[in-house]
Design a protein around this motif. Structure first.
Motif, PDB file in Angstrom:
ATOM      1  N   ARG A  70     -43.757 -27.638  -5.858  1.00 54.29           N
ATOM      2  CA  ARG A  70     -42.859 -27.579  -6.557  1.00 54.29           C
ATOM      3  C   ARG A  70     -42.743 -27.304  -8.253  1.00 54.29           C
ATOM      4  O   ARG A  70     -42.157 -26.978  -8.947  1.00 54.29           O
ATOM      5  CB  ARG A  70     -42.075 -29.046  -5.547  1.00 54.29           C
ATOM      6  CG  ARG A  70     -40.965 -29.924  -7.273  1.00 54.29           C
ATOM      7  CD  ARG A  70     -40.260 -30.436  -5.921  1.00 54.29           C
ATOM      8  NE  ARG A  70     -41.600 -31.545  -6.239  1.00 54.29           N
ATOM      9  CZ  ARG A  70     -41.191 -33.154  -6.569  1.00 54.29           C
ATOM     10  NH1 ARG A  70     -40.903 -32.867  -7.945  1.00 54.29           N
ATOM     11  NH2 ARG A  70     -42.428 -33.913  -6.741  1.00 54.29           N
TER      12      ARG A  70
ATOM     13  N   TRP B  72     -40.344 -32.389  -0.501  1.00 56.22           N
ATOM     14  CA  TRP B  72     -39.273 -31.803  -1.570  1.00 56.22           C
ATOM     15  C   TRP B  72     -38.774 -32.879  -1.758  1.00 56.22           C
ATOM     16  O   TRP B  72     -37.791 -33.606  -0.402  1.00 56.22           O
ATOM     17  CB  TRP B  72     -39.076 -30.898  -1.488  1.00 56.22           C
ATOM     18  CG  TRP B  72     -40.250 -29.355  -1.935  1.00 56.22           C
ATOM     19  CD1 TRP B  72     -40.910 -29.519  -0.391  1.00 56.22           C
ATOM     20  CD2 TRP B  72     -39.697 -28.330  -2.971  1.00 56.22           C
ATOM     21  NE1 TRP B  72     -41.743 -28.455  -1.847  1.00 56.22           N
ATOM     22  CE2 TRP B  72     -41.115 -27.047  -2.777  1.00 56.22           C
ATOM     23  CE3 TRP B  72     -39.122 -28.359  -3.707  1.00 56.22           C
ATOM     24  CZ2 TRP B  72     -41.577 -26.980  -3.191  1.00 56.22           C
ATOM     25  CZ3 TRP B  72     -39.323 -26.922  -4.480  1.00 56.22           C
ATOM     26  CH2 TRP B  72     -40.515 -26.061  -4.617  1.00 56.22           C
TER      27      TRP B  72
ATOM     28  N   CYS C  34     -36.039 -26.050   0.375  1.00 56.28           N
ATOM     29  CA  CYS C  34     -36.939 -27.183   0.781  1.00 56.28           C
ATOM     30  C   CYS C  34     -36.553 -29.078   0.868  1.00 56.28           C
ATOM     31  O   CYS C  34     -36.566 -29.902   1.356  1.00 56.28           O
ATOM     32  CB  CYS C  34     -38.601 -27.201  -0.085  1.00 56.28           C
ATOM     33  SG  CYS C  34     -39.057 -25.594   0.069  1.00 56.28           S
TER      34      CYS C  34
END
Length: 499
Positions: free
Chosen positions: A247, A376, A408
């Motif tokens: 991320r 996430w 995600c």
């Protein structure tokens, strides 16, 4: 638990005195024959180099059941041509997630062999899900497998409605069709697979040259198996923060594009480009508004391309830009794309990556690893909208894509296991090398890996742009530092700067 120590990077000119600081002992010479692997000719589709050999490695689908179902991984090697000089095996660890190690060995093997001069067998493998190894599939619809749809580029007006629907659709398809194979696509399993390969090769220790995402794999391996690492090169690293991992890497691309674009602008405004019809503007500062203005026009009125039924849009232009920033060699094709799009009668030639949908297995590996590796955030729709709006204003070249919703956010089951925490505990045998202007693994993010490793590492910073440094951008100073480390075990005494 030891707290990771931040360390201010000391940038010095790379000199013989600086490089002469530290020699590392070798890992011992392995048996000439690799136990557990049967080497033979490579499939012609691999486009093997002369002398390149291929084999298959059997590994558990699920390491929690080591005697359960096994899968096959494609392995390749270029044996040392000087047995008397051989000191071990050098693993070539590719980036991605989603890049083939076997292909990278074919691409870089000749140059790497010349640099190593027989010091190593050069070995690479296709991680699970990639190339010649066992595949995972999500059963995604074709429209969800284009690069500009799998990456969450917002609409021309910044709206993310389609991104939200697609992300949910992709996550649901992967949960429905991916099974154990998809859930097994993790960095942790790639680390375990790498150690299985070490055992099959009969090596007590491995050396490695890892690039991009591969640096995280290599760092995680060095954290889990520190005593099994010999000379460890991390080329183009990112922030290893275990709470964010991929991320954070995606978000960093916005700053990376801003860092790198001035190199393209200087190139595209240089008078030398005029003779080839590729001078986009008389001044470097005019190139950015030209590209952004063209992207806005293309979003309003896409331009027919060389691919029937696939016009060039503004989003496609910005995605092509991201790819072009990886290498100076890609500047001319991107400038040609811009020039053709500016001409009402022109026919832009789409890069191959934008001219069609990815195969389903390529899409599966692209989302599988990043979604399996870390949880996430399940942000609200409004939260994603605010993040995209702010990022579009701050970083127009990436238009909010790096912070937008992804599959995600709807991934079933979340992270497969806890991500690795990279620390300063372990042997001091890591050499990092990083471009100052990298569009994918920005320099500031690479410094986070440097801080996490502490005294285990030295950093060679290279005053250059692009993604991937060693044997990639022609910087003799950086290449020399890595070659000397791998062949002689000599690292810089301090962090250094190559100009």
């Amino acid at each position: 638990m030891t707290t990771n120590r931040g360390r201010k990077t000391l940038l010095l000119s790379l000199s013989a005195a600086a490089v002469a600081g530290l020699a590392l002992t070798g890992g011992g010479v392995a048996p000439a024959a690799a136990a557990g692997l049967t080497w033979g000719d490579c499939d012609p589709k691999v486009k093997p180099l002369p002398g390149q050999q291929c084999a298959e490695l059997s590994v558990p689908l699920d390491y929690a059941e080591p005697d359960g179902e096994q899968i096959r991984l494609a392995v390749s090697r270029l044996p040392s041509t000087r047995p008397e000089a051989r000191r071990g095996t050098l693993m070539v660890i590719p980036g991605g997630p989603g890049s083939s190690g076997v292909q990278r060995l074919g691409q870089k093997g000749a140059a790497l062999s010349e640099e190593m001069n027989g010091a190593y067998d050069l070995v690479a493998f296709d991680p699970r899900g990639i190339g010649g190894s066992a595949k995972a599939r999500c059963g995604l619809a074709e429209e969800d497998r284009w690069m500009v749809t799998l990456r969450s580029w917002p609409g021309a007006d910044g709206r993310i409605d389609e991104n939200l629907a697609r992300s949910r659709r992709v996550a649901e398809a992967c949960a429905r069709n991916g099974g154990a194979m998809l859930r097994g696509l993790t960095t942790a399993n790639q680390v375990r697979d790498l150690d299985r390969l070490r055992q099959a090769l009969g090596e007590r220790k491995l050396s490695a040259w890892a690039v991009s995402y591969g640096t995280y794999v290599a760092a995680a391996y060095a954290e889990k198996f520190p005593g099994r690492t010999d000379r460890w090169v991390l080329d183009s690293s990112n922030d290893p923060d275990p709470k964010r991992v991929a991320r954070g890497w995606l978000e960093g691309m916005a700053q990376g594009a801003d860092d790198r674009f001035p190199d393209f602008a200087a190139w595209a405004s240089h008078p030398d480009r005029a003779k080839d019809g590729l001078r986009l503007a008389p001044r470097a500062e005019d190139v950015r508004p030209l590209v952004l203005g063209l992207a806005a026009r293309l979003d309003r009125a896409p331009h027919p391309s060389n691919k029937p039924g696939v016009p060039l849009t503004g989003v496609m232009l910005l995605q092509a830009l991201q790819q072009a920033l990886y290498s100076d060699n890609s500047f001319a094709p991107f400038a040609q794309l811009v020039t053709a799009a500016l001409d009402p009668k022109g026919e832009p030639v789409l890069p191959p990556e934008l001219a069609g949908a990815m195969p389903d297995e390529a899409a599966a590996i692209t989302v599988g690893v990043i979604c399996n590796d870390v949880d996430w955030p399940r942000a609200s729709v409004r939260g994603f909208e605010r993040a995209v709006a702010a990022d579009r204003a701050r970083h127009p070249l990436t238009a909010g894509m790096p912070v937008n919703v992804t599959p995600c956010a709807y991934w079933k089951g979340g992270a497969v296991e806890k991500p690795a925490r990279i620390t300063d505990r372990g042997p001091s045998n890591v050499l990092m090398i990083q471009n100052l202007r990298d569009p994918s693994t920005p320099y500031a993010k690479g410094l986070r890996m440097r801080a996490a490793l502490g005294q285990r590492a030295r950093l060679v910073s290279v005053d250059h742009g692009g993604h991937g440094v060693y044997l990639g951008n022609g910087n003799a100073c950086g290449d020399r530092a890595v070659t000397r480390f791998l062949t002689e075990g000599v690292r810089p005494a301090e962090d250094v700067l190559c100009k």
